[in-house]
Write an enzyme that holds these catalytic residues in place. Structure first.
Site, short mmCIF file in Angstrom:
data_model
loop_
_atom_site.label_atom_id
_atom_site.label_comp_id
_atom_site.label_asym_id
_atom_site.label_seq_id
_atom_site.Cartn_x
_atom_site.Cartn_y
_atom_site.Cartn_z
N TYR A 167 -23.38 -9.70 26.36
CA TYR A 167 -24.03 -8.68 27.19
C TYR A 167 -25.14 -9.31 28.03
CZ TYR A 167 -26.81 -4.34 27.74
OH TYR A 167 -27.52 -3.27 28.22
N HIS A 174 -28.27 2.13 19.01
CA HIS A 174 -29.43 1.25 18.92
C HIS A 174 -30.28 1.67 17.72
CE1 HIS A 174 -28.74 0.48 23.38
NE2 HIS A 174 -28.70 -0.70 22.82
N ARG A 192 -30.16 8.50 10.39
CA ARG A 192 -30.22 8.13 8.98
C ARG A 192 -31.25 8.97 8.23
NH1 ARG A 192 -29.93 2.46 8.02
NH2 ARG A 192 -28.98 2.45 10.05
N PRO A 206 -35.62 -3.39 31.68
CA PRO A 206 -36.35 -2.53 30.75
C PRO A 206 -36.30 -3.06 29.31
CG PRO A 206 -34.57 -1.33 31.89
CD PRO A 206 -34.35 -2.80 32.09
N SER A 224 -31.71 -5.87 31.17
CA SER A 224 -32.23 -5.53 29.85
C SER A 224 -33.09 -6.69 29.35
CB SER A 224 -31.04 -5.30 28.92
OG SER A 224 -31.40 -5.57 27.60
N SER A 225 -34.00 -6.40 28.41
CA SER A 225 -34.88 -7.46 27.91
C SER A 225 -34.11 -8.50 27.10
CB SER A 225 -35.99 -6.85 27.06
OG SER A 225 -35.44 -6.11 26.01
N CYS A 226 -32.84 -8.24 26.75
CA CYS A 226 -32.08 -9.24 25.98
C CYS A 226 -31.66 -10.43 26.83
CB CYS A 226 -30.88 -8.61 25.30
SG CYS A 226 -29.65 -8.10 26.46
N LYS A 253 -25.71 -9.54 32.13
CA LYS A 253 -26.91 -9.01 32.78
C LYS A 253 -27.62 -10.10 33.61
CE LYS A 253 -26.78 -4.77 31.48
NZ LYS A 253 -26.58 -3.74 32.52
N VAL A 273 -30.02 6.55 30.53
CA VAL A 273 -30.91 6.18 31.63
C VAL A 273 -30.52 6.90 32.92
CG1 VAL A 273 -31.76 4.26 33.03
CG2 VAL A 273 -31.41 3.94 30.57
N GLY A 274 -29.22 6.91 33.23
CA GLY A 274 -28.76 7.56 34.46
C GLY A 274 -29.15 9.04 34.48
N HIS A 307 -24.58 8.41 35.64
CA HIS A 307 -25.51 9.55 35.55
C HIS A 307 -25.35 10.36 34.27
CE1 HIS A 307 -21.89 11.61 36.85
NE2 HIS A 307 -22.45 12.75 36.52
N ASP A 359 -31.00 -9.37 11.67
CA ASP A 359 -32.23 -8.85 12.25
C ASP A 359 -32.24 -8.85 13.77
OD1 ASP A 359 -33.84 -8.05 10.21
OD2 ASP A 359 -34.83 -9.99 9.95
N1 LIG Z 1 -30.56 2.07 26.24
C1 LIG Z 1 -31.42 1.07 26.26
O1 LIG Z 1 -32.17 0.85 25.30
C2 LIG Z 1 -31.51 0.17 27.47
C3 LIG Z 1 -32.51 -0.81 27.45
C4 LIG Z 1 -32.61 -1.67 28.53
C5 LIG Z 1 -31.74 -1.55 29.58
N2 LIG Z 1 -30.78 -0.59 29.58
C6 LIG Z 1 -29.86 -0.57 30.71
O2 LIG Z 1 -29.78 0.71 31.30
C7 LIG Z 1 -28.44 0.90 31.78
C8 LIG Z 1 -27.92 2.22 31.24
O3 LIG Z 1 -27.96 2.19 29.82
P1 LIG Z 1 -27.85 3.54 28.97
O4 LIG Z 1 -28.63 3.29 27.73
O5 LIG Z 1 -28.12 4.70 29.81
O6 LIG Z 1 -26.31 3.49 28.54
P2 LIG Z 1 -25.34 4.74 28.27
O7 LIG Z 1 -26.09 5.90 27.77
O8 LIG Z 1 -24.22 4.19 27.45
O9 LIG Z 1 -24.80 5.10 29.72
C9 LIG Z 1 -23.97 4.23 30.41
C10 LIG Z 1 -23.29 5.00 31.50
O10 LIG Z 1 -22.38 4.10 32.16
C11 LIG Z 1 -21.15 4.78 32.33
N3 LIG Z 1 -20.06 3.85 32.37
C12 LIG Z 1 -19.73 2.91 31.45
N4 LIG Z 1 -18.61 2.28 31.82
C13 LIG Z 1 -18.23 2.84 32.99
C14 LIG Z 1 -17.13 2.62 33.87
N5 LIG Z 1 -16.20 1.69 33.60
N6 LIG Z 1 -17.04 3.37 34.99
C15 LIG Z 1 -17.98 4.32 35.27
N7 LIG Z 1 -19.03 4.56 34.48
C16 LIG Z 1 -19.15 3.83 33.34
C17 LIG Z 1 -21.04 5.68 31.13
O11 LIG Z 1 -20.10 6.69 31.40
P3 LIG Z 1 -19.52 7.64 30.21
O12 LIG Z 1 -20.62 8.62 29.98
O13 LIG Z 1 -18.31 8.22 30.77
O14 LIG Z 1 -19.27 6.73 29.04
C18 LIG Z 1 -22.47 6.18 31.01
O15 LIG Z 1 -22.68 7.27 31.86
C19 LIG Z 1 -27.63 -0.31 31.35
O16 LIG Z 1 -27.51 -1.20 32.40
C20 LIG Z 1 -28.46 -0.93 30.26
O17 LIG Z 1 -28.31 -2.32 30.21
C21 LIG Z 1 -30.64 0.29 28.54
#
Ligand SMILES: NC(=O)c1ccc[n+]([C@@H]2O[C@H](COP(=O)([O-])OP(=O)(O)OC[C@H]3O[C@@H](n4cnc5c(N)ncnc54)[C@H](OP(=O)(O)O)[C@@H]3O)[C@@H](O)[C@H]2O)c1
Length: 317
Positions: A143, A186, A194, A170, A114-116, A147, A22-23, A18, A276
């Site tokens: 990664y 990202h 930048r 997503p 994720s789309s990857c 997923k 995203v959370g 959270h 790239d």
């Molecule tokens: N960002 C994108 O562009 C994108 C695109 C497609 C899909 N997604 C998916 O959306 C999801 C969330 O991504 P996000 O971009 O929100 O990432 P994020 O901002 O890095 O958030 C990840 C969250 O996971 C928590 N976390 C990581 N390791 C943990 C652990 N060992 N125990 C408990 N919590 C942990 C982190 O806690 P801390 O805050 O303490 O580090 C953080 O709150 C992922 O599954 C990702 O694959 C993201």
């Protein structure tokens, strides 16, 4: 617990991750829609890689619905530098949470992929059924493999145990709460930083990583969060489901859009020596659009809100 019940305003909902991009947006969306019984744990209190701790948490808290948005996430550089961390942490987190959710009688779980997960040279736009039809993009295969394992685990638990686990894939997400780290972020937040730094230090030119030609799709995080709540309420099937806005643009055009929002008027050039990634990543969102959900926030509006958040929260610290 009634496994057929729909998510109610007072249902116990665990949002894992959270504090992340995203959370955090899922929490905002749930609160805006009147859900009052959210269960939240910072990583310092509950490390989701620790199976025992996760089991104890689920046995004590009995969440009914789980949004699994905790993961180890990063851009090309981070993926290349820490491949072991990316595959290990993600496999551990998702295995622990999906299994504990099932064993403790959760009504439903939504896993975020994720789309990857799709092949590097996939036909575009990418339909859900193109999964596992070709080799992955090597820069983030660790990664991506984790997923893919997560979405397959949801399907396996549905098939063997009848557990209502669904998986959303997503596209690239951005918005308030993003990671603006100079190296581990990202592409979109990296460009915001930048261009902001170039603008404030009076630089006349900015060099962007790679050729600038790859095409990418960007979804505003609050749009994604609405889609995820929508899926939790309306979708229960084995097939994973794409979430995107259905439009892409080149990285160079994205850089121009960011420069415009930041107010940078200098020259923008490419650095073809940097990698790239995949040439194009545009999701086919026909499935979720057909169910009645569409993205609402356009790139320009999303970039403005995100840049403002960066100025107020990252620079101000
Ligand atoms: N960002 C994108 O562009 C994108 C695109 C497609 C899909 N997604 C998916 O959306 C999801 C969330 O991504 P996000 O971009 O929100 O990432 P994020 O901002 O890095 O958030 C990840 C969250 O996971 C928590 N976390 C990581 N390791 C943990 C652990 N060992 N125990 C408990 N919590 C942990 C982190 O806690 P801390 O805050 O303490 O580090 C953080 O709150 C992922 O599954 C990702 O694959 C993201």
């Amino acid at each position: 617990m009634d496994k057929n019940c729909k998510m109610q305003q007072d249902s116990r909902i665990f949002v894992a991750g959270h504090r992340g991009l995203v959370g955090g947006a899922i929490v905002r969306a749930l609160q805006a829609q009147g859900f009052t019984n959210l269960v939240l744990r910072p990583r310092l209190e509950l490390d989701l890689r620790e199976q025992r701790a996760v089991d104890v948490f689920f046995a004590q808290e009995h969440p009914e619905y789980v949004f699994l948005a905790a993961a180890k996430v990063g851009g090309i550089h981070a993926n290349e530098a820490y491949p072991a961390d990316f595959i290990r942490d993600n496999l551990l987190i998702q295995s622990n949470v999906i299994d504990a959710a099932y064993r403790n009688g959760c009504a439903k779980l939504l896993f975020l992929g994720s789309s990857c997960i799709y092949p590097r040279l996939c036909q575009q736009p990418i339909k859900e059924e193109y999964l596992l039809t070709g080799p992955l993009e090597p820069t983030n295969e660790w990664y991506a493999i984790a997923k893919i394992a997560g979405l397959k685990m949801c399907q396996a638990y549905r098939r063997q145990y009848g557990f209502d686990a669904i998986a959303a894939m997503p596209t690239n997400v951005y918005g308030p709460g993003d990671n603006f780290h100079p190296e581990n972020s990202h592409v979109l937040p990296a460009l915001i930083r930048r261009f902001h730094e170039a603008q404030t230090s009076g630089d006349l030119s900015v060099v962007i990583w790679g050729t600038g030609t790859p095409r990418r799709e960007f979804l505003y995080v609050d749009d994604l969060a609405e889609a995820l709540v929508f899926l939790m309420r309306n979708y229960s099937a084995a097939g994973h489901i794409n979430v995107g806005c259905g439009r892409d643009l080149s990285v160079m055009n994205l850089a121009r859009a960011v420069a415009g929002v930041v107010g940078f008027k200098g020259c923008i050039s490419a650095d073809p020596a940097k990698k790239d990634g995949a040439p194009q990543k545009l999701l086919d969102v026909g499935k979720i659009n057909g169910m009645g959900w569409k993205a609402r926030i356009d790139l320009d509006a999303g970039l403005r809100t995100t840049y403002q958040w960066f100025c107020d929260n990252v620079l101000a610290k």
